[in-house]
Write a protein that holds these residues in place. Structure first.
Motif, short mmCIF file in Angstrom:
data_model
loop_
_atom_site.label_atom_id
_atom_site.label_comp_id
_atom_site.label_asym_id
_atom_site.label_seq_id
_atom_site.Cartn_x
_atom_site.Cartn_y
_atom_site.Cartn_z
N ASP A 23 -19.72 50.89 -20.38
CA ASP A 23 -19.68 50.61 -21.82
C ASP A 23 -18.47 51.24 -22.47
N ALA A 24 -18.06 52.42 -22.02
CA ALA A 24 -16.91 53.10 -22.61
C ALA A 24 -15.61 52.35 -22.34
N ILE A 25 -15.60 51.54 -21.30
CA ILE A 25 -14.40 50.79 -20.93
C ILE A 25 -14.40 49.39 -21.54
N ALA A 26 -15.50 48.66 -21.36
CA ALA A 26 -15.49 47.25 -21.75
C ALA A 26 -16.75 46.79 -22.43
N GLY A 172 -3.73 46.13 -29.63
CA GLY A 172 -3.61 46.10 -28.19
C GLY A 172 -4.96 46.36 -27.55
N ILE A 173 -5.07 46.10 -26.25
CA ILE A 173 -6.36 46.18 -25.56
C ILE A 173 -6.99 47.57 -25.65
N ARG A 230 -5.09 47.27 -17.68
CA ARG A 230 -5.24 46.93 -16.26
C ARG A 230 -6.68 47.03 -15.80
N VAL A 231 -7.43 47.98 -16.36
CA VAL A 231 -8.83 48.11 -15.98
C VAL A 231 -9.76 47.52 -17.03
N LEU A 236 -13.94 43.67 -18.76
CA LEU A 236 -14.44 42.92 -19.91
C LEU A 236 -14.79 41.49 -19.52
N VAL A 237 -13.93 40.88 -18.73
CA VAL A 237 -14.21 39.51 -18.24
C VAL A 237 -15.49 39.50 -17.42
#
Length: 253
Positions: A23-26, A172-173, A230-231, A236-237
Motif C-alpha cells: 500500500d505504501a508503494i502503489a 510525477g509518479i 521503476r517500482v 500499481l499496474v
C-alpha cells in the motif's frame, strides 16, 4: 473480538505487514487484508470496518515517511486532507442510500483502464508535468470525489487518487504516491469515523494489525523513495488489474 487461533492471528499479522508494504508503494493493500479477515470468520461489514482501523496506521506511516523525505508538505496539504476526511464521512453515511450496484459493475473497467494508462502511457516518470487543473479546482473536485468514493465503497481509491494527481495535477509518479498516501489516510479515517458507529470494528485486532502495517509501510515507502517510478508503476499496474479481476469474480458469484 472473535476467537482466533494462534495460526490465524499470525496469518492476519503477516497479511497486515504485506498490505502495509504494498500500500505504501502503489495502494491495493486491502486486496490482502480484507479477504484474510473474512476467511478468519469476520463478517463482511465488520471486516471492512476492521480493515479501516489497521489501514490508517499504514497510510499514516507512509505519509509521514514521504513528508520527512520532502515529497509532501504536511502543513500545506492539511486543509486538503480535511476535505478528504469530510467527503469520506459523507460517502460512508450515504452507503445505505445511494445505489452502489452500478458502481461495482463499472469499477473493473475503470481499474483496467488505469492499469493500461500507467503501463502504456509514454513519458510517465518522477518528473512533474504541466497541470491541467489549478490547485483550487483540483482540491474542490477530484479530492472530494475520490474521497467520497473511498468512504462509500473503497476498493481502488488509491489508484484513483494516483490517476488524478498524475493526469490532472501534473505530479510525477513518486510525488503523486506521496500525496496519495496522505489523502488515503484522511479518507480512511473519515470512513472509519462513520463505520465505527454502525459496523463495530474489532479494535484489538485492528490495532494489532496496525502495528504490522507500520513496519510494512516504512519499508515500502523506503523502497518507493529509492526506486521511484521503476517500482511504483509496475506494482500499481499489478494491483489495479488484480483488484479488477477480484471485482469481476465477485460480480460473477
Amino acid at each position: 473480538m472473535i476467537d482466533l487461533s494462534t495460526e490465524l492471528l499470525a496469518l492476519l499479522l503477516a497479511a497486515a505487514f504485506a498490505a502495509g508494504f504494498i500500500d505504501a508503494i502503489a495502494g491495493g493493500g486491502g486486496l490482502i487484508t480484507v479477504p484474510v479477515l473474512m476467511l478468519s470468520g469476520v463478517p463482511p461489514v465488520q471486516a471492512l470496518a476492521t480493515n479501516k482501523v489497521q489501514g490508517i496506521f499504514g497510510a499514516g506511516t507512509a505519509a509521514f515517511a514521504y513528508a520527512r523525505n520532502g515529497q509532501v508538505d504536511l502543513r500545506v496539504q492539511a486543509p486538503v486532507a480535511v476535505i478528504a476526511f469530510g467527503a469520506a464521512v459523507c460517502g460512508a453515511l450515504l452507503v445505505t442510500i445511494l445505489p452502489t450496484d452500478w458502481i461495482r459493475a463499472v469499477l473493473p473497467v475503470l481499474l483496467i483502464g488505469i492499469a493500461l494508462f500507467f503501463a502504456l502511457r509514454p513519458g510517465l516518470s518522477d518528473t512533474d508535468r504541466p497541470r491541467r487543473l489549478s490547485p483550487l479546482l483540483f482540491h474542490a473536485t477530484a479530492v472530494p470525489l475520490v474521497a467520497g468514493y473511498d468512504g462509500l465503497l473503497g476498493p481502488g481509491a488509491g489508484s484513483f487518487y494516483m490517476l488524478a494527481f498524475v493526469m490532472l495535477g501534473g505530479f510525477g509518479i513518486l510525488k503523486a504516491t506521496a500525496h496519495t498516501k496522505l489523502l488515503n489516510f484522511a479518507s480512511n479515517a473519515g470512513g472509519l469515523a462513520a463505520f465505527a458507529v454502525v459496523a463495530q470494528p474489532l479494535w484489538a485486532l485492528g490495532l494489532a494489525m496496525g502495528a504490522m502495517q507500520i513496519i510494512g509501510a516504512r519499508l515500502g515507502a523506503g523502497m518507493a523513495m529509492k526506486q521511484g517510478a521503476r517500482v511504483i508503476k509496475p506494482l500499481l499496474v499489478l494491483t489495479s488489474l488484480s483488484l479488477a479481476l477480484k471485482l469481476l469474480w465477485d460480480l460473477s458469484m
